[in-house]
Each structure stands twice: as C-alpha cells, then as structure tokens.
Motif scaffolding. Structure first.
Motif, PDB file in Angstrom:
ATOM      1  N   GLY A   1      -7.051  -6.179   6.674  1.00  0.00           N
ATOM      2  CA  GLY A   1      -7.274  -6.813   5.386  1.00  0.00           C
ATOM      3  C   GLY A   1      -6.475  -6.216   4.254  1.00  0.00           C
ATOM      4  N   GLU A   2      -5.431  -5.441   4.583  1.00  0.00           N
ATOM      5  CA  GLU A   2      -4.607  -4.801   3.560  1.00  0.00           C
ATOM      6  C   GLU A   2      -3.338  -5.645   3.365  1.00  0.00           C
ATOM      7  OE1 GLU A   2      -4.041  -0.959   5.258  1.00  0.00           O
ATOM      8  OE2 GLU A   2      -6.162  -0.420   5.106  1.00  0.00           O
ATOM      9  N   SER A   3      -3.483  -6.747   2.675  1.00  0.00           N
ATOM     10  CA  SER A   3      -2.400  -7.728   2.586  1.00  0.00           C
ATOM     11  C   SER A   3      -1.170  -7.177   1.879  1.00  0.00           C
ATOM     12  CB  SER A   3      -2.892  -8.986   1.873  1.00  0.00           C
ATOM     13  OG  SER A   3      -3.977  -9.560   2.581  1.00  0.00           O
ATOM     14  N   GLY A   4      -1.369  -6.410   0.820  1.00  0.00           N
ATOM     15  CA  GLY A   4      -0.226  -5.840   0.126  1.00  0.00           C
ATOM     16  C   GLY A   4       0.557  -4.893   1.027  1.00  0.00           C
ATOM     17  N   ALA A   5      -0.155  -4.064   1.774  1.00  0.00           N
ATOM     18  CA  ALA A   5       0.505  -3.148   2.709  1.00  0.00           C
ATOM     19  C   ALA A   5       1.209  -3.912   3.818  1.00  0.00           C
ATOM     20  CB  ALA A   5      -0.516  -2.171   3.297  1.00  0.00           C
ATOM     21  N   ALA A   6       0.602  -5.029   4.245  1.00  0.00           N
ATOM     22  CA  ALA A   6       1.236  -5.841   5.288  1.00  0.00           C
ATOM     23  C   ALA A   6       2.553  -6.424   4.793  1.00  0.00           C
ATOM     24  CB  ALA A   6       0.290  -6.958   5.723  1.00  0.00           C
ATOM     25  N   LEU A   7       2.578  -6.891   3.546  1.00  0.00           N
ATOM     26  CA  LEU A   7       3.814  -7.438   2.991  1.00  0.00           C
ATOM     27  C   LEU A   7       4.927  -6.383   2.951  1.00  0.00           C
ATOM     28  CD1 LEU A   7       2.439  -9.601   0.054  1.00  0.00           C
ATOM     29  CD2 LEU A   7       3.748 -10.427   2.033  1.00  0.00           C
ATOM     30  N   GLU A   8       4.551  -5.152   2.685  1.00  0.00           N
ATOM     31  CA  GLU A   8       5.538  -4.079   2.614  1.00  0.00           C
ATOM     32  C   GLU A   8       5.984  -3.601   3.997  1.00  0.00           C
ATOM     33  OE1 GLU A   8       3.767  -0.987   0.362  1.00  0.00           O
ATOM     34  OE2 GLU A   8       3.766  -2.100  -1.535  1.00  0.00           O
ATOM     35  N   ALA A   9       5.191  -3.895   5.018  1.00  0.00           N
ATOM     36  CA  ALA A   9       5.416  -3.289   6.333  1.00  0.00           C
ATOM     37  C   ALA A   9       6.369  -4.060   7.230  1.00  0.00           C
ATOM     38  CB  ALA A   9       4.073  -3.136   7.059  1.00  0.00           C
ATOM     39  N   PHE A  10       6.671  -5.321   6.893  1.00  0.00           N
ATOM     40  CA  PHE A  10       7.425  -6.160   7.837  1.00  0.00           C
ATOM     41  C   PHE A  10       8.716  -5.526   8.328  1.00  0.00           C
ATOM     42  CE2 PHE A  10       4.643  -9.550   6.273  1.00  0.00           C
ATOM     43  CZ  PHE A  10       4.353 -10.184   7.467  1.00  0.00           C
ATOM     44  N   ASP A  11       9.448  -4.893   7.477  1.00  0.00           N
ATOM     45  CA  ASP A  11      10.747  -4.337   7.854  1.00  0.00           C
ATOM     46  C   ASP A  11      10.802  -2.819   7.717  1.00  0.00           C
ATOM     47  OD1 ASP A  11      12.000  -6.886   8.396  1.00  0.00           O
ATOM     48  OD2 ASP A  11      11.901  -7.219   6.235  1.00  0.00           O
ATOM     49  N   ARG A  12       9.627  -2.167   7.808  1.00  0.00           N
ATOM     50  CA  ARG A  12       9.598  -0.717   7.655  1.00  0.00           C
ATOM     51  C   ARG A  12       9.094  -0.071   8.941  1.00  0.00           C
ATOM     52  NH1 ARG A  12       6.880   1.306   2.171  1.00  0.00           N
ATOM     53  NH2 ARG A  12       7.443   3.237   3.232  1.00  0.00           N
ATOM     54  N   PRO A  13       9.840   0.907   9.475  1.00  0.00           N
ATOM     55  CA  PRO A  13       9.394   1.577  10.690  1.00  0.00           C
ATOM     56  C   PRO A  13       8.403   2.705  10.424  1.00  0.00           C
ATOM     57  CG  PRO A  13      11.537   2.416  10.062  1.00  0.00           C
ATOM     58  CD  PRO A  13      11.201   1.315   9.087  1.00  0.00           C
ATOM     59  N   ASP A  14       8.233   3.100   9.175  1.00  0.00           N
ATOM     60  CA  ASP A  14       7.342   4.215   8.869  1.00  0.00           C
ATOM     61  C   ASP A  14       5.969   3.696   8.464  1.00  0.00           C
ATOM     62  OD1 ASP A  14       8.911   3.286   6.552  1.00  0.00           O
ATOM     63  OD2 ASP A  14       7.640   4.663   5.419  1.00  0.00           O
ATOM     64  N   TYR A  15       4.955   4.517   8.649  1.00  0.00           N
ATOM     65  CA  TYR A  15       3.591   4.148   8.282  1.00  0.00           C
ATOM     66  C   TYR A  15       2.768   5.425   8.151  1.00  0.00           C
ATOM     67  CZ  TYR A  15       2.033   5.091  13.088  1.00  0.00           C
ATOM     68  OH  TYR A  15       1.737   5.701  14.273  1.00  0.00           O
ATOM     69  N   THR A  16       1.539   5.285   7.721  1.00  0.00           N
ATOM     70  CA  THR A  16       0.627   6.419   7.612  1.00  0.00           C
ATOM     71  C   THR A  16      -0.529   6.196   8.574  1.00  0.00           C
ATOM     72  OG1 THR A  16       1.199   6.754   5.289  1.00  0.00           O
ATOM     73  CG2 THR A  16      -0.846   7.761   6.066  1.00  0.00           C
ATOM     74  N   THR A  17      -0.818   7.180   9.394  1.00  0.00           N
ATOM     75  CA  THR A  17      -1.877   7.043  10.393  1.00  0.00           C
ATOM     76  C   THR A  17      -3.255   7.110   9.737  1.00  0.00           C
ATOM     77  OG1 THR A  17      -2.203   9.396  10.845  1.00  0.00           O
ATOM     78  CG2 THR A  17      -0.370   8.300  11.982  1.00  0.00           C
ATOM     79  N   ARG A  18      -4.289   6.795  10.529  1.00  0.00           N
ATOM     80  CA  ARG A  18      -5.662   6.928  10.037  1.00  0.00           C
ATOM     81  C   ARG A  18      -5.997   8.371   9.692  1.00  0.00           C
ATOM     82  NH1 ARG A  18      -6.338   2.506  13.570  1.00  0.00           N
ATOM     83  NH2 ARG A  18      -7.753   0.887  12.805  1.00  0.00           N
ATOM     84  N   LEU A  19      -5.264   9.324  10.254  1.00  0.00           N
ATOM     85  CA  LEU A  19      -5.474  10.732   9.942  1.00  0.00           C
ATOM     86  C   LEU A  19      -4.725  11.152   8.687  1.00  0.00           C
ATOM     87  CD1 LEU A  19      -5.126  12.229  13.537  1.00  0.00           C
ATOM     88  CD2 LEU A  19      -7.212  11.515  12.354  1.00  0.00           C
TER      89      LEU A  19
END
Length: 258
Positions: A160-178
């Motif tokens: 449900g994190e739509s803004g983060a989803a929009l930013e994620a389409f072409d990004r290989p990096d992310y932040t884990t649940r930890l």
C-alpha cells in the motif's frame, strides 16, 4: 551498504526476531525443496553455505548425510547454528568470516555452494561470486537466493505504499524490513557475472509470490500456502513478481567434456 557482511550483521537481532514468522518459514520450505531438486540423488556432497546464518538449509543437507561447512561473519548466528546442529545430532564445520575470503577460510573444493540472502547487501557482488567460483569443484552446483530485480515495485505496491512503488520501478536499491540498505538482482545480471567463470544456468524460481505482504496464516493453511507458492514459483508469469529469486547454476567438468 558498508563493508562486506557488516550491513546484515547490524540487522541480526531483527532477523532472529522474525525467523519464526510464516514468511521465513515459507521461504525456507520452498528453498529446501528446490535445493533438494538441484542435488537430486547425489550422495555425500561437500557443501559450503556462504552467509549460512542460523543454518536452516545447511542443517537440512547435513541431516541427509552431506558434509557441510557454514561460513558467516556473525558470531551470534553461528552460535545458534552450532546449538541446533548439536541438538539434531549432526556434525557441521562452522567458520566465522566474510564470503569474500572463502578461498582462505574454507578452500574446499565443494560440490555444492549455497549463498542465500547475501548478495543483496553488497555494493558489488563480483568479488563474492569470484570467491564462490574459486572454492567450487569441477561439476559443482551453485544456489543463489537474491531479491527479485524483475519487479521492484511489487513489494511497496502490495504494502500500500504507492509513492514508494512509483519511485521503485527503475531502481535496483531498496530498504529491507530491518531498515538495511540493499539491492535487487535479475537472472540476466547474475548470468553476466557467472557465465564467464564457467557456470551454466540451470533454472530459476520465484520465492514468496503470495505471502510476502500478508499476515501469518494459521497452521492448517500453511501447507496449502507452501504448495501454491511452489507452483507459482516454478512458472511464468507468477515467478517474475516474487519477492525473491532462487537462481541455480552448474559448472560443467571440462575434464569430462573433452
């Protein structure tokens, strides 16, 4: 991301708090079955698990009679692994250190090399993959578990994190649940690094297609969930949107091929 192995060590307490959650149970059951298919009927393989953590997959292989070495930078996780191995009545060799030093710390050679949930914490996976190749025997098999880079927007979108989803389409990096910085990989990216070293792709699976964003199911539902995950993870298009990818290789024995 900092020095090799450091990022995940910072997250060990959080990992241990979540190790019994259903999403981890689903992951471990699926990967165990997929590793068993990779091993087939082979007896008494020499196995190296790089980044072995608490040793779930390595212990399963040790119980089946394979000679297991676990390599991990975390003293806390290795202590847990050792305790579980003792309780299970199996012998394992445990070595503390980063996977990049595998040739020095656990030179092998090994018939099966596992590296699950490690590459995502490295800025450059090439040194670790080179180290895995260096300790692999002729005709060795390699099992890698990575975060899925084919569909990076799925995870935040399903949460449900739509803004983060929009930013994620072409990004290989992310932040884990930890809360750790990490990056995703695709099968083709791994192929580009491993094929020149003599590895040949065998197959890849999606892991956690349906369960990554949901609440823990009851015990009576867990078996059906794992069965559905296994089916989805082995076929397109479902496997392409899984949380993780399990990518398997084999390095042909050139002394036999000639």
């Amino acid at each position: 991301m900092t020095e090799p192995g450091r990022a995940f060590e910072d997250g060990v307490p959080g990992w241990l708090r979540n190790v019994e959650r259903s999403r981890n149970t689903v992951r471990q059951r699926l990967v165990a079955d997929q590793v068993a298919a990779l091993v087939g009927g082979a007896d008494a393989l020499r196995v190296l698990d790089v980044g072995c953590g608490q040793g779930t997959q390595a212990l399963a292989l040790a119980r089946r009679g394979h000679a297991v070495t676990g390599l991990d930078p975390s003293e806390e996780l290795l202590e847990r692994f050792a305790g579980d191995a003792e309780a299970a009545g199996v012998d394992v060799r445990l070595v503390r250190g980063p996977g990049e030093k595998a040739a020095e710390l656990a030179p092998g050679p090994f018939d099966l090399v596992l590296c699950h949930g490690v590459l995502m914490y490295l800025d450059d996976p090439a040194p670790l993959l080179d180290a895995l190749s260096a300790v692999a025997a002729p005709d060795a098999r390699l099992s890698l578990l990575v975060r899925n880079g084919l569909a990076p927007a799925m995870r935040p979108g399903l949460r449900g994190e739509s803004g983060a989803a929009l930013e994620a389409f072409d990004r290989p990096d992310y932040t884990t649940r930890l809360g750790l910085a990490a990056r995703m990989h695709t099968p083709s990216e791994l192929d580009a690094l491993l094929v020149p070293a003599g590895w040949r792709p065998l197959r890849w699976y999606g892991v956690r297609v349906f369960s990554d964003h949901r609440a823990d199911p009851g015990p009576s539902e867990l078996d059906d969930l794992v069965a559905a995950e296994a089916e989805a993870g082995a076929r397109d298009p479902y496997r392409q949107v899984a949380a993780l990818l399990h990518v398997q290789y084999r390095r042909p024995d050139r002394t036999i091929d000639r």
